[in-house]
Design an enzyme around this catalytic site. Sequence first.
Site, short mmCIF file in Angstrom:
data_model
loop_
_atom_site.label_atom_id
_atom_site.label_comp_id
_atom_site.label_asym_id
_atom_site.label_seq_id
_atom_site.Cartn_x
_atom_site.Cartn_y
_atom_site.Cartn_z
N ASN A 127 -13.91 1.29 0.13
CA ASN A 127 -13.95 1.97 -1.21
C ASN A 127 -14.37 0.80 -2.30
OD1 ASN A 127 -13.09 4.90 -0.56
ND2 ASN A 127 -11.28 3.65 0.13
N SER A 128 -13.66 -0.44 -2.02
CA SER A 128 -13.81 -1.32 -3.12
C SER A 128 -15.22 -1.84 -3.05
CB SER A 128 -12.99 -2.54 -2.53
OG SER A 128 -11.64 -2.35 -2.84
N HIS A 160 -11.42 -7.88 -0.78
CA HIS A 160 -11.43 -7.86 0.95
C HIS A 160 -12.23 -6.91 1.51
CE1 HIS A 160 -9.85 -4.01 0.08
NE2 HIS A 160 -9.25 -3.74 1.06
N HIS A 217 -7.35 5.82 2.14
CA HIS A 217 -8.15 6.72 2.75
C HIS A 217 -7.92 8.44 1.94
CE1 HIS A 217 -8.77 5.16 6.97
NE2 HIS A 217 -7.97 4.19 6.38
N ALA A 273 -3.61 -2.62 -9.75
CA ALA A 273 -4.01 -2.42 -11.23
C ALA A 273 -4.86 -1.31 -11.12
CB ALA A 273 -4.81 -3.78 -11.48
N GLU A 297 -17.35 0.80 -4.78
CA GLU A 297 -17.22 0.79 -6.49
C GLU A 297 -17.63 -0.36 -7.20
OE1 GLU A 297 -12.44 2.72 -5.23
OE2 GLU A 297 -12.62 0.84 -6.05
N GLN A 300 -8.41 -0.17 -10.71
CA GLN A 300 -9.44 -1.00 -10.36
C GLN A 300 -10.69 -0.36 -10.86
OE1 GLN A 300 -9.51 -2.93 -6.38
NE2 GLN A 300 -11.38 -1.90 -5.72
N ALA A 331 -9.14 -4.50 9.66
CA ALA A 331 -9.92 -3.40 10.17
C ALA A 331 -11.48 -3.58 10.07
CB ALA A 331 -9.73 -2.31 8.83
N GLU A 332 -12.24 -3.10 9.62
CA GLU A 332 -13.81 -3.17 9.74
C GLU A 332 -14.33 -3.81 8.64
OE1 GLU A 332 -12.85 -1.34 7.23
OE2 GLU A 332 -13.98 -0.20 6.42
N ASP A 349 -9.68 13.29 8.18
CA ASP A 349 -9.91 11.82 8.56
C ASP A 349 -9.98 11.42 9.61
OD1 ASP A 349 -9.07 9.16 6.37
OD2 ASP A 349 -8.75 8.82 8.56
C1 UDX Z 1 -8.80 0.14 4.27
C2 UDX Z 1 -10.43 -0.25 4.86
O1 UDX Z 1 -10.51 -1.48 4.94
C3 UDX Z 1 -11.46 0.64 4.50
O2 UDX Z 1 -12.72 0.33 4.76
C4 UDX Z 1 -11.20 1.75 4.79
O3 UDX Z 1 -12.41 2.82 4.32
C5 UDX Z 1 -9.74 2.48 4.02
O4 UDX Z 1 -8.75 1.57 4.69
P1 UDX Z 1 -8.27 -0.36 1.84
O5 UDX Z 1 -7.19 -1.67 2.08
O6 UDX Z 1 -7.44 0.87 1.59
O7 UDX Z 1 -8.67 -0.45 3.20
O8 UDX Z 1 -9.14 -0.81 0.49
P2 UDX Z 1 -10.38 0.07 0.04
O9 UDX Z 1 -11.01 0.73 1.02
O10 UDX Z 1 -11.01 -0.97 -0.66
O11 UDX Z 1 -9.47 1.10 -0.97
C6 UDX Z 1 -8.60 0.54 -1.79
C7 UDX Z 1 -8.68 1.63 -3.05
O12 UDX Z 1 -7.43 1.48 -3.93
C8 UDX Z 1 -9.95 1.52 -3.96
O13 UDX Z 1 -10.26 2.95 -4.22
C9 UDX Z 1 -9.34 0.82 -5.11
O14 UDX Z 1 -9.88 1.26 -6.24
C10 UDX Z 1 -7.77 1.10 -5.18
N1 UDX Z 1 -7.07 0.13 -5.70
C11 UDX Z 1 -6.60 -0.77 -4.79
C12 UDX Z 1 -6.50 0.30 -7.24
O15 UDX Z 1 -6.88 1.05 -7.75
N2 UDX Z 1 -6.06 -0.83 -7.61
C13 UDX Z 1 -5.59 -1.61 -6.89
O16 UDX Z 1 -4.77 -2.68 -7.23
C14 UDX Z 1 -5.95 -1.85 -5.52
#
Ligand code: UDX
Length: 471
Positions: free
Chosen positions: A367-368, A363, A17, A346, A371, A348, A386-387, A115
């Site tokens: 954000n992933s 997962h 977030h 790591a 990206e 990402q 979550a969603e 948020d």
């Molecule tokens: C949750 C929800 O599922 C997501 O959809 C919501 O918008 C935010 O909360 P989350 O587990 O935080 O998800 O995943 P994600 O939304 O993908 O965000 C993770 C962030 O951390 C990404 O920006 C990713 O690049 C970063 N990250 C994660 C790293 O840089 N390194 C890691 O090892 C793991």
Amino acid sequence: MEKKTCIAMVPCPGQGHLIPLVEFAKTLIHQHNNLHLTLLIPTLGPPTPSIKAILNSLPPNIDFNILPHISIQDLPQNVHPAIHMKLTVTHSLPFLHEALTSLNTRTHLVALIFDVFSSDALHLANQFNILSYVFFTSGALTLSFCLSFPKLDETVSSQFIDSTKTVNVPGSIIPFQVKDLVDLVLYERSSEIYKIYLGLCQKLYFVDGIIVNSFTDMEAEAIRAVQEKTTFVDSPSVYPVGPIIGTGSTSKESQMECIQWLNNQPPKSVLYICFGSGGTITHDNLNEIAFGLELSGQKFLWVLRAPNNSASSSYLMGQMEDHLSYLPSGFLNRTKEQGLVVPSWAPQIEILSHGSTGGFLSHCGWNSTLESVVHSVPMIAWPLFAEQRMNAIVLTDVLKVAVRPKVDDQSSGIVKHEEIARVIKIIMEEEEGLQIRKRIKDLSDAAAVALSEHGSSTRALSILAHKFQNI
Ligand code: UDX
């Protein structure tokens, strides 16, 4: 002296977030540098090193103020992370009030952007008589579901999951099975978590606008639905400004072992595996992934966390210790030429933007997802909580930029290693994988257009900025 026009922003705990809100702040200030931004940050426990690194990279016209934190021991244990998020923000309200009072005297404070899980801050925006905006960190389809939910709730007696088999979410061409919706609605209607989620969805109707991290070509129908006043009567204006993702270009990260390892791998040969900020899988599935990787023979880079049966068990905790010991015996030795395992965290963005990365087992956090799209990396969808199941369905069945392994046994959620090896082969080697790669490249090109000078997301951002500047 004329006071600076200032916008305060309130993320909620959870790296997934904080990261997009920080990136949004950077984008806004980059394009409209007469604004001044201040992040007011509620935290659960002291900020982790990765949160500190994010904040220390802010440009000079973005301030931040880490509000006094609440300790995890002071919160109820074994509850959904959303309850912790909400309680952390509630705890921070007096400090937020104090910080806003100070900003209001020093600057021309015009808006509060928060948020969706920080919506308790809405009454402060009203109290200070400033504009209120939600920054929605998931996609437009999830937003559409949230806007629908107050009405859907009226159809529920005790549990949503008992009431209906499928739900039509405005903007989706396919109906969703109830079990695949945002997991917070699957609880008893009388439970705290259900009520919290309903309250957040209801509050969306009382803000001046909603900023969503998405773009037209990725979610055209869903964006149209959330912007149409006939679908959601009395809903606020929605601004799709995405994809907003980090740049990940710090020199320290490029020195890291995993980037140096990637530098020595052939182009598009490596499958990257990561379950977001703190998602966890079961020990059985951890073993299956390990054996699936061995069976596939594919190069891999795996961000490993301790297994846990609760998919979101470490979501708000940040960095964790090394849990390599959970891997099958001899795995690291047998695969030392094939792959690299990195404990917990790591860089990402650096990994996804690296030429050696050819696939992403993810997962499907939003954000992933963005990206992966921006860097044109085909996905294997493994949603956890979550969603993420909604995202996974859109990625596989609508956008067709991901494949999803079949679960062998629904009750245990186990995915067999043969199945994992099969989807790895599809994404990394087969014709189907090539088609997926082409589609995600097209989506990546569309994202670049949306963010270009006259693109849809840049226009949405300018409309917003003008609202702030003209107060
Ligand atoms: C949750 C929800 O599922 C997501 O959809 C919501 O918008 C935010 O909360 P989350 O587990 O935080 O998800 O995943 P994600 O939304 O993908 O965000 C993770 C962030 O951390 C990404 O920006 C990713 O690049 C970063 N990250 C994660 C790293 O840089 N390194 C890691 O090892 C793991």
